[in-house]
Design a protein around this motif. Structure first.
Motif, short mmCIF file in Angstrom:
data_model
loop_
_atom_site.label_atom_id
_atom_site.label_comp_id
_atom_site.label_asym_id
_atom_site.label_seq_id
_atom_site.Cartn_x
_atom_site.Cartn_y
_atom_site.Cartn_z
N THR A 1 25.70 -39.83 62.12
CA THR A 1 26.30 -38.71 62.84
C THR A 1 27.21 -37.91 61.93
OG1 THR A 1 28.14 -40.10 63.50
CG2 THR A 1 26.26 -40.03 64.99
N ALA A 2 27.75 -36.81 62.46
CA ALA A 2 28.63 -35.95 61.68
C ALA A 2 29.86 -36.71 61.19
CB ALA A 2 29.06 -34.75 62.52
N GLU A 3 30.23 -37.76 61.89
CA GLU A 3 31.35 -38.58 61.46
C GLU A 3 31.07 -39.19 60.09
OE1 GLU A 3 33.63 -42.70 62.80
OE2 GLU A 3 32.10 -41.80 64.07
N HIS A 4 29.81 -39.42 59.80
CA HIS A 4 29.44 -40.10 58.57
C HIS A 4 28.72 -39.18 57.58
CE1 HIS A 4 30.47 -44.05 60.14
NE2 HIS A 4 29.92 -43.68 61.27
N TYR B 1 24.50 -38.17 51.77
CA TYR B 1 25.40 -39.23 52.21
C TYR B 1 26.78 -39.02 51.61
CZ TYR B 1 25.83 -43.68 54.53
OH TYR B 1 26.15 -44.66 55.42
N LEU B 2 27.80 -39.16 52.41
CA LEU B 2 29.15 -38.89 51.96
C LEU B 2 29.77 -40.12 51.28
CD1 LEU B 2 30.53 -36.87 55.00
CD2 LEU B 2 29.62 -36.01 52.85
N GLY C 1 37.57 -42.16 52.25
CA GLY C 1 38.90 -42.26 52.83
C GLY C 1 39.88 -42.99 51.93
N ASP C 2 41.05 -43.22 52.48
CA ASP C 2 42.09 -43.94 51.75
C ASP C 2 41.75 -45.42 51.66
OD1 ASP C 2 43.57 -41.59 51.49
OD2 ASP C 2 44.59 -41.92 53.42
N TYR C 3 42.37 -46.06 50.69
CA TYR C 3 42.21 -47.51 50.58
C TYR C 3 43.22 -48.20 51.49
CZ TYR C 3 38.73 -47.67 46.89
OH TYR C 3 37.55 -47.58 46.19
N GLU C 4 42.78 -49.30 52.08
CA GLU C 4 43.64 -50.08 52.96
C GLU C 4 43.62 -51.53 52.53
OE1 GLU C 4 42.20 -49.99 56.97
OE2 GLU C 4 40.12 -50.18 56.37
N ASP C 5 44.70 -52.24 52.86
CA ASP C 5 44.82 -53.64 52.49
C ASP C 5 43.92 -54.50 53.36
OD1 ASP C 5 46.72 -53.08 50.54
OD2 ASP C 5 48.39 -53.30 51.95
N VAL C 6 43.35 -55.53 52.75
CA VAL C 6 42.59 -56.52 53.49
C VAL C 6 43.53 -57.70 53.77
CG1 VAL C 6 40.60 -58.07 53.47
CG2 VAL C 6 40.47 -55.85 52.31
N PRO C 7 43.82 -57.98 55.02
CA PRO C 7 44.68 -59.14 55.31
C PRO C 7 44.05 -60.42 54.77
CG PRO C 7 44.35 -57.79 57.27
CD PRO C 7 43.38 -57.29 56.24
N PRO C 8 44.85 -61.41 54.41
CA PRO C 8 44.28 -62.67 53.91
C PRO C 8 43.24 -63.23 54.87
CG PRO C 8 46.66 -62.66 53.63
CD PRO C 8 46.32 -61.44 54.44
N PRO D 1 38.08 -49.20 50.82
CA PRO D 1 38.14 -47.88 51.47
C PRO D 1 38.00 -48.01 52.98
CG PRO D 1 36.03 -48.20 50.35
CD PRO D 1 36.90 -49.35 49.95
N GLU D 2 38.76 -47.19 53.68
CA GLU D 2 38.79 -47.31 55.14
C GLU D 2 37.44 -46.97 55.78
OE1 GLU D 2 41.74 -44.65 56.60
OE2 GLU D 2 40.87 -42.87 55.65
N ASN D 3 36.59 -46.23 55.07
CA ASN D 3 35.29 -45.88 55.62
C ASN D 3 34.15 -46.69 55.00
OD1 ASN D 3 36.42 -43.90 57.32
ND2 ASN D 3 36.38 -42.39 55.68
#
Length: 260
Positions: A13-16, A26-27, A32-39, A109-111
């Motif tokens: 979809t347009a979201e992706h 393909y995007l 997106g931004d990088y986010e932490d992965v919890p342990p 990455p958040e996406n």
């Protein structure tokens, strides 16, 4: 060896996805931004196929391979990922059958790929390790073949075949993980096949979990790495999994990838 389609060019979809000059692409650059992965408590992690929900990276070929291994041998994956004392993760992959330890930071990455609610999980770590393994960037895993994923993940020889019977696929499942690839969405040549079922994503890899008799007929169960809920593509709902007869399967799929 049968070449098979280069999988991972599916458009969601347009979201992706986006369009430019009439060309869909393909995007992978827009993760997106990088986010932490919890342990992650790897000792109690299920390493389930249901943990895979593809994000904006065109790596269905790798995620289908990973999901197929999770289906047949989740303990293998548990043994090949480790949380280090400094918070990084080590994923052991293979090059020419020899182990290669890949250390990645606990940020993704958040996406990218995530769990059912989009949260980062063990699959996110594997995806990041794969990006490092195949070249060092997420763009390096945008499109590929699942036999390459099997060999990188397990270190065992894998095979790429064209269309096979359900009986042949059932035999291959006895020996290891299996993924399958779909046909194109808009064949260029008149003799090329196209996906016929609107529920199925073209140019895409699926996990095979079972081939068995259902209601008196042999059927194959294929699972979409987009996740249990599937997703939208060009205004059509693509489902998360299907049971297909042999005829239905052959009308939509044209390649088989099997690991040892």
């Amino acid at each position: 060896m049968v070449a098979g389609p280069y999988l991972g060019d599916e458009e969601r979809t347009a979201e992706h996805f986006s369009e430019e000059n009439g060309t869909r692409f393909y995007l992978t650059d827009d993760l997106g931004d990088y986010e932490d992965v919890p342990p992650i408590d790897l000792d109690n992690e299920d390493f389930s196929l249901d943990d895979i929900n593809q994000g904006q990276v065109g790596d269905c070929w790798f995620l289908a391979g990973l999901g197929a291994v999770a289906t047949t041998d989740p303990e293998f994956l548990r043994e090949h990922i480790k949380l280090n004392d400094d918070g990084t993760y080590t994923v052991t992959m293979y090059k020419d059958g020899e182990p290669v330890e890949i250390v990645v930071e606990a940020t993704v990455p958040e996406n990218g790929v995530g769990g059912q609610n989009g949260e980062p999980n063990w699959v996110s770590i594997y995806e990041k390790a794969a990006a490092e393994y195949f070249g060092g960037d997420y763009q390096d895993i945008d499109g590929g073949h699942s036999d390459d994923a099997f060999e990188a993940i397990t270190g065992r020889p894998a095979e790429r075949s064209g269309e096979l019977s359900l009986s042949d696929i059932q035999d291959r499942l006895k020996d290891g993980p299996v993924a399958v690839g779909t046909e194109d969405d808009d064949a260029f040549w008149w003799w090329e096949d196209e996906v016929d079922d609107s529920r199925i994503v073209p140019n895409h890899a699926y996990v095979v979990t079972e081939v068995k008799e259902v209601d008196g007929e042999m059927k194959i169960h294929v699972v979409n790495p987009w996740g249990p809920g599937g997703g939208m593509l060009d205004g059509e709902q693509k489902v998360g999994d299907l049971w297909l007869t042999e005829q239905e399967y052959k009308e939509n799929f044209d390649s088989v990838y099997s690991g040892g």
